[in-house]
Design a protein around this motif. Structure first.
Motif, mmCIF file in Angstrom:
data_model
loop_
_atom_site.group_PDB
_atom_site.id
_atom_site.type_symbol
_atom_site.label_atom_id
_atom_site.label_comp_id
_atom_site.label_asym_id
_atom_site.label_seq_id
_atom_site.Cartn_x
_atom_site.Cartn_y
_atom_site.Cartn_z
ATOM 1 N N SER A 198 -3.696 -21.542 -20.596
ATOM 2 C CA SER A 198 -2.864 -20.653 -19.785
ATOM 3 C C SER A 198 -1.838 -21.398 -18.945
ATOM 4 O O SER A 198 -1.941 -22.615 -18.722
ATOM 5 N N ALA A 199 -0.867 -20.632 -18.448
ATOM 6 C CA ALA A 199 0.117 -21.182 -17.518
ATOM 7 C C ALA A 199 -0.546 -21.605 -16.220
ATOM 8 O O ALA A 199 -0.118 -22.579 -15.574
ATOM 9 N N GLU A 200 -1.608 -20.894 -15.801
ATOM 10 C CA GLU A 200 -2.328 -21.265 -14.594
ATOM 11 C C GLU A 200 -2.881 -22.680 -14.698
ATOM 12 O O GLU A 200 -2.757 -23.488 -13.765
ATOM 13 N N ALA A 201 -3.482 -22.998 -15.849
ATOM 14 C CA ALA A 201 -4.025 -24.343 -16.057
ATOM 15 C C ALA A 201 -2.917 -25.388 -16.033
ATOM 16 O O ALA A 201 -3.104 -26.505 -15.523
ATOM 17 N N PHE A 202 -1.752 -25.034 -16.565
ATOM 18 C CA PHE A 202 -0.623 -25.970 -16.563
ATOM 19 C C PHE A 202 -0.161 -26.269 -15.141
ATOM 20 O O PHE A 202 0.130 -27.421 -14.804
ATOM 21 N N PHE A 203 -0.103 -25.248 -14.297
ATOM 22 C CA PHE A 203 0.309 -25.470 -12.910
ATOM 23 C C PHE A 203 -0.725 -26.300 -12.147
ATOM 24 O O PHE A 203 -0.370 -27.114 -11.288
ATOM 25 N N PHE A 204 -1.998 -26.112 -12.436
ATOM 26 C CA PHE A 204 -3.025 -26.944 -11.818
ATOM 27 C C PHE A 204 -2.869 -28.401 -12.270
ATOM 28 O O PHE A 204 -3.113 -29.329 -11.490
ATOM 29 N N PHE A 205 -2.461 -28.591 -13.527
ATOM 30 C CA PHE A 205 -2.177 -29.944 -14.022
ATOM 31 C C PHE A 205 -1.027 -30.570 -13.229
ATOM 32 O O PHE A 205 -1.088 -31.752 -12.850
ATOM 33 N N LEU A 206 0.046 -29.799 -12.999
ATOM 34 C CA LEU A 206 1.171 -30.314 -12.210
ATOM 35 C C LEU A 206 0.734 -30.689 -10.804
ATOM 36 O O LEU A 206 1.170 -31.710 -10.254
ATOM 37 N N SER A 207 -0.135 -29.876 -10.206
ATOM 38 C CA SER A 207 -0.654 -30.182 -8.879
ATOM 39 C C SER A 207 -1.442 -31.492 -8.894
ATOM 40 O O SER A 207 -1.332 -32.312 -7.969
ATOM 41 N N ALA A 208 -2.222 -31.698 -9.952
ATOM 42 C CA ALA A 208 -2.986 -32.945 -10.079
ATOM 43 C C ALA A 208 -2.052 -34.139 -10.205
ATOM 44 O O ALA A 208 -2.318 -35.222 -9.640
ATOM 45 N N MET A 209 -0.934 -33.983 -10.915
ATOM 46 C CA MET A 209 0.027 -35.073 -11.056
ATOM 47 C C MET A 209 0.670 -35.420 -9.716
ATOM 48 O O MET A 209 0.903 -36.586 -9.406
ATOM 49 N N MET A 210 0.951 -34.406 -8.912
ATOM 50 C CA MET A 210 1.488 -34.666 -7.579
ATOM 51 C C MET A 210 0.451 -35.357 -6.697
ATOM 52 O O MET A 210 0.783 -36.222 -5.873
ATOM 53 N N LEU A 211 -0.803 -35.008 -6.873
ATOM 54 C CA LEU A 211 -1.869 -35.667 -6.117
ATOM 55 C C LEU A 211 -1.987 -37.134 -6.530
ATOM 56 O O LEU A 211 -2.202 -38.012 -5.679
ATOM 57 N N VAL A 212 -1.822 -37.413 -7.823
ATOM 58 C CA VAL A 212 -1.822 -38.799 -8.297
ATOM 59 C C VAL A 212 -0.668 -39.568 -7.677
ATOM 60 O O VAL A 212 -0.819 -40.733 -7.261
ATOM 61 N N CYS A 213 0.492 -38.939 -7.588
ATOM 62 C CA CYS A 213 1.651 -39.560 -6.944
ATOM 63 C C CYS A 213 1.353 -39.880 -5.481
ATOM 64 O O CYS A 213 1.710 -40.954 -4.981
ATOM 65 N N LEU A 214 0.686 -38.945 -4.799
ATOM 66 C CA LEU A 214 0.335 -39.157 -3.387
ATOM 67 C C LEU A 214 -0.606 -40.347 -3.233
ATOM 68 O O LEU A 214 -0.426 -41.197 -2.337
ATOM 69 N N LEU A 215 -1.604 -40.441 -4.094
ATOM 70 C CA LEU A 215 -2.554 -41.560 -4.024
ATOM 71 C C LEU A 215 -1.856 -42.883 -4.347
ATOM 72 O O LEU A 215 -2.142 -43.913 -3.720
ATOM 73 N N ALA A 216 -0.930 -42.856 -5.319
ATOM 74 C CA ALA A 216 -0.186 -44.072 -5.657
ATOM 75 C C ALA A 216 0.652 -44.545 -4.478
ATOM 76 O O ALA A 216 0.707 -45.747 -4.175
#
Length: 448
Positions: A198-216
């Motif tokens: 679903s699109a919902e899962a895709f947006f959660f993936f984008l949120s996870a990528m932003m979280l990875v950026c924050l940790l980096a």
């Protein structure tokens, strides 16, 4: 150089545009489920350009109140905002609100605005932050920025966004009103396949990528093995400095220019004075031009230029063009040629290829060689060459301006956004108001 720092810098750069790029590739799934339908891209274009208030504010603060804005705090704020906004999109993107008697995707618009503010502001904050690292990591940052477009596209391909199957449809045409005799015609009808998730899962993936950026970003600031990449560890621009130098030396003094003899007078007051004002204007004009073409002008007509050759050609051009961006950055890592003449030559080549792509888009749905396999091959290769050359130019300009100091990189980000804005303002009325472009049918070619 540290492999860990390269990895963290790449992940940090990945967060620059991953949210907006992800939103665009998800449009085929979003559009059928919201009131605006295919008018949504027009609304998103306006919203994203309104978000340039973020980089405008940062640039003006840097110009008139230097030092008043904490760059690190701004980066933490915008990455956190992008993480939260992407997460909330997973819940509210298709929740309509009645406004003036009509259903509107208010939540989607508001959250998109926040994502756009994050990504636009990254141009004037992320890039200047790389001044705290050795020069070699700037190219790694650009690789991460290229991955921010490639990764969502690859995930969307796995998701099955926009995958079309052409099925036979039969129609019976009666020649006369009083006769039952008729002619049967066979036509191909485009049928979009359901997504694998679903699109919902895709947006959660984008949120996870932003979280990875924050940790980096957090590790780039505080990990012990990265500390030597900071000016405070007596390393500035890759050159060891005396221990008594202050922490903020790199931001207050021009960076040393290894290509200008010590006894040569500065040619201008810009940065180290290595370039005259005419050359500086030339660099910024080229920067604005290549970003206008590659970020807004040509992407806005990519479907028009490719779909007439078939759905597979379109998806292949999108995927390989997205791959060409980080590939160009990788090439620039080993061949960082700072020639202004080469920059102009590559810009000319990229612009000429872009003119061919624009020409095919204008001719849609009947571009050159539309019924020939060679036509689809040429348009895919054109997109690869277009992105490859202009992405290399952007990296080289970044390398040049990085050597001119922190302020030059801030203006670099501002000009990037300005070029993208001018490109969007130019293309919006041509595509959405005057309708100069016509879409091709991925299953049926009606050209003779």
């Amino acid at each position: 150089m540290s492999l860990l720092t390269h990895l963290l810098t790449c992940l940090f750069g990945m967060g620059s545009w991953v949210s907006i790029n992800g939103l665009w590739v998800e449009l085929p799934l979003i559009v059928p489920q919201i009131p605006e339908g295919w008018y949504l891209p027009s609304y998103l274009s306006v919203i994203i350009q309104m978000a340039n208030i973020g980089p405008l504010f940062v640039t003006l603060m840097h110009r008139f109140r230097p030092g008043a804005l904490n760059e690190t705090a701004v980066i933490y704020t915008i990455i956190s905002l992008g993480t939260v906004a992407s997460f909330l999109l997973g819940f509210f993107w298709k929740e309509p609100v009645v406004v003036a008697g009509a259903s509107r995707s208010v939540a989607l618009f508001v959250l998109t605005f926040f994502l756009a503010v994050v990504d636009c502001t990254s141009s004037v904050t992320f890039l200047p932050f790389t001044m705290r690292l050795q020069p070699q990591y700037l190219t790694t940052y650009y690789i991460g920025e290229g991955v921010s477009g490639l990764l969502p596209a690859l995930v969307a391909l796995v998701q099955g966004v926009g995958v079309v199957h052409c099925i036979n449809s039969t129609q019976s045409l009666n020649h006369t009103l009083n006769s039952s005799d008729g002619a049967v015609t066979f036509d191909l009808q485009a049928q979009y396949q359901p997504a694998n998730f679903s699109a919902e899962a895709f947006f959660f993936f984008l949120s996870a990528m932003m979280l990875v950026c924050l940790l980096a970003f957090l590790l780039l600031n505080y990990h012990p093995s990265v500390a030597r990449e900071h000016p405070s560890s007596r390393y500035t621009n890759g050159v060891k400095q005396p221990a008594q130098k202050k922490r903020n030396w790199a931001e207050k003094k021009p960076m040393m220019d290894p290509y200008r003899p010590a006894n040569q007078k500065p040619r201008s007051s810009f940065g180290t004075g290595s370039y005259s004002w005419l050359q500086v204007c030339y660099i910024f004009v080229v920067l604005a031009w290549v970003n206008a073409l590659s970020n807004t002008v040509l992407p806005s007509v990519q479907s028009y230029s490719c779909l007439p050759y078939g759905n597979n050609t379109y998806h292949l051009s999108v995927a390989l063009a997205a791959l060409s961006n980080p590939l160009a950055c990788f090439i620039a890592m080993f061949f960082p040629i700072r020639s202004l003449l080469l920059m102009g030559a590559l810009t000319g080549i990229g612009s000429a290829v872009g003119a061919y792509i624009m020409g095919m888009a204008v001719l849609s749905p009947c571009p050159l060689m539309v019924n020939d396999t060679a036509g689809g091959t040429i348009i895919v290769l054109a997109w690869i060459l277009f992105i490859l050359t202009l992405s290399y130019v952007k990296v080289i300009i970044g390398v040049i301006l990085r050597e001119e100091g922190h302020s030059a990189l801030v203006w670099c980000g501002a000009v990037v956004q300005l070029g993208s804005l001018l490109g969007a303002v130019t293309m919006f009325p041509l595509v959405n108001v005057y309708g100069y472009f016509s879409s091709g049918d991925p299953c049926n070619t009606k050209c003779t």
